[in-house]
Design an enzyme around this catalytic site. Structure first.
Site, short mmCIF file in Angstrom:
data_model
loop_
_atom_site.label_atom_id
_atom_site.label_comp_id
_atom_site.label_asym_id
_atom_site.label_seq_id
_atom_site.Cartn_x
_atom_site.Cartn_y
_atom_site.Cartn_z
N ARG A 83 -4.34 10.14 -4.91
CA ARG A 83 -4.10 8.70 -4.77
C ARG A 83 -5.04 8.17 -3.70
NH1 ARG A 83 0.05 5.46 -1.40
NH2 ARG A 83 -0.37 3.37 -2.14
N HIS A 128 -4.83 -1.75 -0.46
CA HIS A 128 -3.95 -1.04 0.48
C HIS A 128 -4.13 -1.70 1.85
CE1 HIS A 128 -1.91 3.00 1.49
NE2 HIS A 128 -1.99 2.38 2.64
N GLU A 174 2.60 -1.52 -0.40
CA GLU A 174 3.55 -2.08 0.57
C GLU A 174 3.32 -3.55 0.90
OE1 GLU A 174 3.55 0.40 4.07
OE2 GLU A 174 4.62 2.01 3.06
N ASN A 314 6.86 4.51 -1.34
CA ASN A 314 6.48 5.21 -0.11
C ASN A 314 7.76 5.49 0.63
OD1 ASN A 314 3.84 4.83 -0.81
ND2 ASN A 314 3.38 3.36 0.81
N TYR A 316 9.57 7.45 3.75
CA TYR A 316 9.46 8.21 5.00
C TYR A 316 10.80 8.49 5.65
CZ TYR A 316 4.42 7.62 4.82
OH TYR A 316 3.11 7.69 4.42
N GLU A 388 3.87 8.20 -1.45
CA GLU A 388 3.63 8.63 -0.06
C GLU A 388 4.91 9.26 0.48
OE1 GLU A 388 2.09 5.89 2.93
OE2 GLU A 388 0.79 4.97 1.42
C1 GBH Z 1 2.57 3.81 5.22
O1 GBH Z 1 3.29 2.79 5.84
C2 GBH Z 1 1.19 3.28 4.86
O2 GBH Z 1 1.13 2.95 3.49
C3 GBH Z 1 0.09 4.25 5.19
O3 GBH Z 1 -1.15 3.59 5.08
C4 GBH Z 1 0.33 4.84 6.55
O4 GBH Z 1 -0.75 5.60 7.01
C5 GBH Z 1 1.58 5.69 6.45
O5 GBH Z 1 2.66 4.91 6.05
C6 GBH Z 1 1.99 6.39 7.74
O6 GBH Z 1 2.44 5.48 8.69
O7 GBH Z 1 7.41 0.43 12.83
O8 GBH Z 1 6.85 -1.14 14.57
O9 GBH Z 1 6.27 1.20 14.84
C7 GBH Z 1 4.59 3.11 6.29
C8 GBH Z 1 5.27 1.89 6.92
C9 GBH Z 1 5.11 0.30 8.69
C10 GBH Z 1 5.34 2.59 9.19
C11 GBH Z 1 4.58 0.04 10.09
C12 GBH Z 1 4.80 2.36 10.58
C13 GBH Z 1 4.44 0.88 12.34
C14 GBH Z 1 4.93 -0.26 13.14
N1 GBH Z 1 4.79 1.64 8.26
N2 GBH Z 1 5.10 1.02 11.03
S1 GBH Z 1 6.47 0.09 13.89
#
Ligand code: GBH
Length: 497
Positions: A83, A128, A174, A314, A316, A388
């Site tokens: 991807r 993206h 996202e 995605n 996490y 993801e």
């Molecule tokens: C994904 O976002 C992205 O699609 C990808 O590009 C990125 O590298 C990957 O996750 C890993 O992070 O929450 O205030 O600390 C996941 C959603 C939203 C998570 C913003 C991290 C950071 C700001 N992301 N968040 S905060």
């Protein structure tokens, strides 16, 4: 245990995509090479104070020049899909204005052809987080309906150029996060927020996220419609959308907290998927936002409804949700009135929802992924791809390469999530693929190079790639098979039997 993972493997369909993921701005580098135009992140990352370590994606992993080597890495993993995202300004350096950059087309042609030669299916995201800066300067990008036609124009070029070989298309990565961080917290470009801090510009943060989202939704619908009417029959691919999906658990059994979960789901996920699948915003949003919520016209509704062939997820983490509408509670960062007045937290009675990770924003909750998949199946009944899922660590000048290689926590993270996915599939979910974020350590947006998510370590001085245990299982091979590759091979065997 090995038996358990073998059992998990046999749950995956034979056509299942096991892959790794990246995105253009985070890995490509080559910021002005071969005619590429500047995008929002090129401009933003160069403003002082934007990125935690003062870095930018000008070079990143130099994937633009090293993609052949990176495909070899993928080949050695045994994955059958990659991807990646296309950089809009490599294709159209000036956005809607000006002509197509043939060097950009050639780069992605070479990437796609080289992948296919190794039996690796391209899974392509059209945007993206990145879009041409010129469209922001000309008319305010996502706040203006003009962006719908400009995105459709760009997507059409991509379908025409690459669609004979690309069978999986995602319009956006996202957009739910981009609407929030671009137009409310202001931490992502175009950096609009209600306060004034850092580089953010004053905007109406109670209205703009919903306006931007509306344009994302209609832009997706326009592109899906173009793909379906002009290309799908001949090219035979699927088109979908990728949302960030956090699983929410009520912090107590009270009705109020359970309703707060529904609001949190509506304001994060259903916000985008309901209009695209059902042609309307979720009722929780209508109730809270009233006339602030944009309205779909009769002609919009023609292109909405069943506007996707798959949902990209995605995943996490999971969080607890507490009601703040009927009860008193402090607001957490990022939580506002319009998100359902819900306090999102990972801690309940002092106990975290899963093992904390080095990233403040998430916890290890494979069970949450199973619940999420079953929830999406129930609500939308569309094929799903987990596009993801991965584990981040803190980078530090004091650490050596070796310190990052024995990443047993990442191995366990991936393995436990694949097991959770297998359970969801056994319960009937139509999940068609799983992608680890990320192939390589890369530019982690506002955190720059201070986080490492790769299953390959990248030395940012030499750009040398080194497999971590999660890639080759070099350090844990005796106790645990290489997670992705073995599941792949076994899946192949199962398919042949
Ligand atoms: C994904 O976002 C992205 O699609 C990808 O590009 C990125 O590298 C990957 O996750 C890993 O992070 O929450 O205030 O600390 C996941 C959603 C939203 C998570 C913003 C991290 C950071 C700001 N992301 N968040 S905060």
């Amino acid at each position: 245990s090995h038996r358990e993972s073998t059992e998990a493997v046999s749950s995956f369909p034979s056509e299942f995509l096991f892959g790794v993921a990246t995105s253009a701005y985070q890995v490509e580098g080559a910021v002005v090479n071969d005619g590429k135009g500047l995008n929002n992140w090129d401009i933003f990352s160069h403003k002082s104070g934007s990125i935690l370590d003062g870095t930018n994606g000008d070079v990143a992993d130099d994937h633009y020049h090293r993609y052949q080597e990176d495909i070899e890495l993928m080949h050695s993993l045994g994955v059958n899909s990659y991807r990646f995202s296309i950089s809009w300004t490599r294709i159209l350096p000036r956005g809607r204005f000006g002509s197509v950059n043939l060097a950009g087309i050639e780069f992605y042609n070479n990437l796609i052809d080289s992948l296919l030669q190794k039996g690796i299916q391209p899974f392509v995201t059209l945007s993206h987080y990145d879009f041409p800066q010129e469209l922001e300067d000309a008319y305010g990008s996502w706040l203006n309906p003009q962006i719908q036609e400009d995105f459709r124009y760009y997507a059409d070029i991509c379908f025409r150029a690459f669609g004979d070989r690309v069978k999986y298309w995602a319009t956006f990565n996202e957009p739910n996060i981009l609407a929030m961080h671009g137009y409310r917290t202001g931490i992502y470009p175009p950096c609009r927020c209600s306060g004034s801090f850092g580089n953010c510009t004053h905007g109406d943060s109670e209205v703009e996220p919903f306006l931007a989202a509306h344009n994302f939704i209609l832009a997706h619908a326009a592109v899906a419609d173009t793909y379906r009417t002009k290309y799908q029959k001949e090219q035979g691919g699927m088109i979908g959308l990728v949302v960030n999906a956090i699983w929410f658990e009520p912090i107590s059994n009270s009705t109020e907290d359970k309703l707060a979960v529904k609001r949190a789901q509506s304001f994060l996920i259903n916000w985008f998927l309901d209009p695209i699948v059902f042609g309307k915003y979720p009722s929780e949003m209508e109730d809270i936002l009233g006339s602030t919520l944009p309205v779909f016209s009769a002609s919009d509704l023609n292109s909405l409804r069943n506007g996707l062939d798959f949902i990209g997820v995605n995943f996490y983490s999971s969080l607890y949700v507490k009601d703040c509408l009927h009860s008193k509670c402090e607001k957490a960062m990022g939580s506002t009135r319009t998100e359902g007045s819900s306090l999102q937290t990972g801690i309940k009675d002092g106990v975290p929802i899963g093992e904390p990770t080095p990233m403040e924003w998430y916890y290890v909750t494979p069970q949450g992924m199973e619940s999420m998949v079953l929830y999406l199946k129930e609500r939308y009944n569309a094929p799903l791809f987990i596009v993801e899922n991965g584990y981040g660590e803190e980078n530090s000048a004091n650490k050596t390469v070796e310190d990052f290689l024995n990443d047993t926590k990442r191995v366990d993270f991936i393995s436990s999530h694949l097991d959770a996915l297998a359970r969801a599939i056994r319960k009937g979910a139509d999940v068609r693929g799983y992608f680890v974020w990320a192939l390589l350590d890369n530019f982690e947006w506002i955190f720059g190079y201070t986080k490492r998510f790769g299953i390959y370590h990248v030395d940012y001085k030499t750009l040398k790639r080194t497999p971590k245990a999660s890639a080759m299982c070099s350090a844990v091979a005796t106790t645990r098979p290489p997670v992705i590759a073995v599941k792949m091979n076994l899946a192949d065997t199962t398919a042949k039997i």
